[in-house]
Design a protein around this motif. Structure first.
Motif, PDB file in Angstrom:
ATOM      1  N   MET A  77       0.798  -1.226   0.000  1.00 55.39           N
ATOM      2  CA  MET A  77       0.000   0.000   0.000  1.00 55.39           C
ATOM      3  C   MET A  77       0.830   1.276   0.000  1.00 55.39           C
ATOM      4  O   MET A  77       0.487   2.239  -0.717  1.00 55.39           O
ATOM      5  CB  MET A  77      -0.976  -0.002   1.179  1.00 55.39           C
ATOM      6  CG  MET A  77      -1.930   1.187   1.202  1.00 55.39           C
ATOM      7  SD  MET A  77      -2.913   1.362  -0.323  1.00 55.39           S
ATOM      8  CE  MET A  77      -4.055  -0.020  -0.138  1.00 55.39           C
ATOM      9  N   PRO A  78       1.931   1.378   0.760  1.00 56.10           N
ATOM     10  CA  PRO A  78       2.716   2.622   0.676  1.00 56.10           C
ATOM     11  C   PRO A  78       3.206   2.935  -0.733  1.00 56.10           C
ATOM     12  O   PRO A  78       3.291   4.118  -1.115  1.00 56.10           O
ATOM     13  CB  PRO A  78       3.894   2.352   1.632  1.00 56.10           C
ATOM     14  CG  PRO A  78       3.342   1.383   2.631  1.00 56.10           C
ATOM     15  CD  PRO A  78       2.437   0.491   1.825  1.00 56.10           C
ATOM     16  N   GLU A  79       3.512   1.912  -1.528  1.00 47.97           N
ATOM     17  CA  GLU A  79       3.927   2.145  -2.914  1.00 47.97           C
ATOM     18  C   GLU A  79       2.763   2.689  -3.731  1.00 47.97           C
ATOM     19  O   GLU A  79       2.924   3.604  -4.552  1.00 47.97           O
ATOM     20  CB  GLU A  79       4.448   0.848  -3.535  1.00 47.97           C
ATOM     21  CG  GLU A  79       5.697   0.292  -2.897  1.00 47.97           C
ATOM     22  CD  GLU A  79       6.927   1.141  -3.199  1.00 47.97           C
ATOM     23  OE1 GLU A  79       6.879   1.969  -4.140  1.00 47.97           O
ATOM     24  OE2 GLU A  79       7.932   0.977  -2.499  1.00 47.97           O
ATOM     25  N   LEU A  80       1.578   2.129  -3.533  1.00 49.45           N
ATOM     26  CA  LEU A  80       0.399   2.568  -4.279  1.00 49.45           C
ATOM     27  C   LEU A  80       0.051   4.010  -3.937  1.00 49.45           C
ATOM     28  O   LEU A  80      -0.333   4.799  -4.812  1.00 49.45           O
ATOM     29  CB  LEU A  80      -0.781   1.642  -3.976  1.00 49.45           C
ATOM     30  CG  LEU A  80      -0.541   0.145  -4.181  1.00 49.45           C
ATOM     31  CD1 LEU A  80      -1.756  -0.656  -3.739  1.00 49.45           C
ATOM     32  CD2 LEU A  80      -0.191  -0.162  -5.632  1.00 49.45           C
ATOM     33  N   VAL A  81       0.178   4.356  -2.669  1.00 51.61           N
ATOM     34  CA  VAL A  81      -0.077   5.732  -2.235  1.00 51.61           C
ATOM     35  C   VAL A  81       0.942   6.688  -2.851  1.00 51.61           C
ATOM     36  O   VAL A  81       0.585   7.762  -3.357  1.00 51.61           O
ATOM     37  CB  VAL A  81      -0.057   5.812  -0.700  1.00 51.61           C
ATOM     38  CG1 VAL A  81      -0.002   7.267  -0.233  1.00 51.61           C
ATOM     39  CG2 VAL A  81      -1.284   5.120  -0.110  1.00 51.61           C
ATOM     40  N   ASP A  82       2.208   6.308  -2.823  1.00 52.20           N
ATOM     41  CA  ASP A  82       3.241   7.190  -3.360  1.00 52.20           C
ATOM     42  C   ASP A  82       3.104   7.386  -4.865  1.00 52.20           C
ATOM     43  O   ASP A  82       3.525   8.420  -5.399  1.00 52.20           O
ATOM     44  CB  ASP A  82       4.625   6.640  -3.024  1.00 52.20           C
ATOM     45  CG  ASP A  82       4.998   6.862  -1.560  1.00 52.20           C
ATOM     46  OD1 ASP A  82       4.304   7.638  -0.882  1.00 52.20           O
ATOM     47  OD2 ASP A  82       5.979   6.245  -1.100  1.00 52.20           O
ATOM     48  N   ASP A  83       2.522   6.408  -5.557  1.00 57.91           N
ATOM     49  CA  ASP A  83       2.246   6.604  -6.984  1.00 57.91           C
ATOM     50  C   ASP A  83       1.282   7.768  -7.189  1.00 57.91           C
ATOM     51  O   ASP A  83       1.457   8.597  -8.096  1.00 57.91           O
ATOM     52  CB  ASP A  83       1.650   5.332  -7.598  1.00 57.91           C
ATOM     53  CG  ASP A  83       2.644   4.189  -7.694  1.00 57.91           C
ATOM     54  OD1 ASP A  83       3.863   4.439  -7.633  1.00 57.91           O
ATOM     55  OD2 ASP A  83       2.180   3.027  -7.835  1.00 57.91           O
ATOM     56  N   VAL A  84       0.250   7.842  -6.351  1.00 55.71           N
ATOM     57  CA  VAL A  84      -0.728   8.920  -6.473  1.00 55.71           C
ATOM     58  C   VAL A  84      -0.100  10.256  -6.094  1.00 55.71           C
ATOM     59  O   VAL A  84      -0.408  11.297  -6.696  1.00 55.71           O
ATOM     60  CB  VAL A  84      -1.975   8.630  -5.620  1.00 55.71           C
ATOM     61  CG1 VAL A  84      -3.023   9.728  -5.792  1.00 55.71           C
ATOM     62  CG2 VAL A  84      -2.590   7.277  -6.009  1.00 55.71           C
ATOM     63  N   VAL A  85       0.779  10.240  -5.103  1.00 58.79           N
ATOM     64  CA  VAL A  85       1.508  11.465  -4.763  1.00 58.79           C
ATOM     65  C   VAL A  85       2.268  11.976  -5.980  1.00 58.79           C
ATOM     66  O   VAL A  85       2.224  13.174  -6.305  1.00 58.79           O
ATOM     67  CB  VAL A  85       2.481  11.215  -3.589  1.00 58.79           C
ATOM     68  CG1 VAL A  85       3.363  12.448  -3.368  1.00 58.79           C
ATOM     69  CG2 VAL A  85       1.722  10.875  -2.316  1.00 58.79           C
TER      70      VAL A  85
END
Length: 281
Positions: A77-85
């Motif tokens: 999930m942290p990777e998926l969130v950072d993609d949106v960032v």
């Protein structure tokens, strides 16, 4: 009014994006779910574009052809969130209004919890707050409805079954309410392009989700949309989600299946616009 297919990059990965609507309109970032791409949101974004909103809909990690890293750890999930960032930083129009369906809703919950400064409002469609989801597993029939998530943990077997038993898979998707056109796009956009394993890796990364995300509180205004005919998600998770939101929270219940962005885009768009317009001017 114009439509732009564009890209953004992060950590050597290149993501495809459908950027549509008025360039200077309020920005809504729309995140798709499994097993679909951004095309599953096109009817919804079309309505929003007609109402003056600019929509940014990425094909997320595992779906964009040049953003399919190997291994399940790449889909935590942290990777998926950072993609949106990275997406929001690329368009340089933050904070944005955030909308997510299915897995896109899961990302939206975690994004709003960890990066609230980048979010004006949030609409989570179908999937409840992660803490509410796990609590629903022990207090409703949610665990039974989520049996497939356990099966998806198996290596290679789920994708082999989905590739070889296509008739059975299509019938299963149709029973959940997915349209014939949407099922065809699952084949042409996910299975036929080799994205099935990387899409399934979202599930396989679940055991590595930080525990803090399950209890993370949300400070931004939230509308959660649940549907009466959703075969995957119980009402219990929807009812519990508000307990994790410190900002204004609304629960909207629609009559429909799990695939709301395609089944009732007009009703869903109105809920999104109502959420956006709830902010003080």
């Amino acid at each position: 009014m114009s439509t732009r297919s564009t890209t953004f990059t992060r950590a050597g990965l290149e993501f495809d994006v459908v950027d549509s609507g008025p360039i200077d309109g309020p920005v809504i970032v729309a995140l798709h779910g499994f097993p679909q791409t951004a095309t599953s949101l096109r009817d919804l974004t079309s309505v929003l574009n007609d109402r003056g909103y600019r929509t940014i809909a990425p094909n997320q990690r595992g779906y964009s052809p040049r953003a399919r890293p190997p291994g399940r750890l790449a889909y935590r999930m942290p990777e998926l969130v950072d993609d949106v960032v990275a997406l929001i930083e690329t368009i340089d129009r933050g904070p944005v209004h955030l909308v997510g369906h299915d897995w896109g809703a899961a990302v939206a919950w975690s994004f709003a919890a960890t990066r609230p400064e980048l979010v004006h409002t949030m609409v989570a469609v179908s999937v409840p707050h992660p803490g509410a989801f796990f609590r629903a597993m022990t207090s409703s029939g949610q665990l039974l409805r989520s049996y497939y998530m356990g099966l998806f943990q198996l290596p290679w077997l789920p994708e082999r079954v989905m590739r070889t038993m296509t008739t059975r898979m299509d019938k299963s998707l149709a029973r959940t309410g997915m349209s014939t056109d949407a099922i065809a796009r699952v084949h042409t956009e996910v299975i036929d392009t080799g994205a099935l394993t990387t899409a399934l890796n979202w599930y396989r990364a679940l055991p590595f989700t930080p525990r803090s995300m399950a209890s993370a509180r949300i400070s931004v205004p939230v509308t959660h949309v649940w549907s009466t005919g959703d075969p995957f998600l119980t009402r219990r998770g929807a009812d519990l989600s508000g307990e994790y939101v410190d900002g204004d929270y609304r629960l909207a219940v629609l009559d429909g299946s799990h695939w709301l962005p395609e089944e009732c885009p007009g009703e869903l768009a109105e809920l999104i616009i109502d959420r956006v317009e709830s902010l003080p001017r």
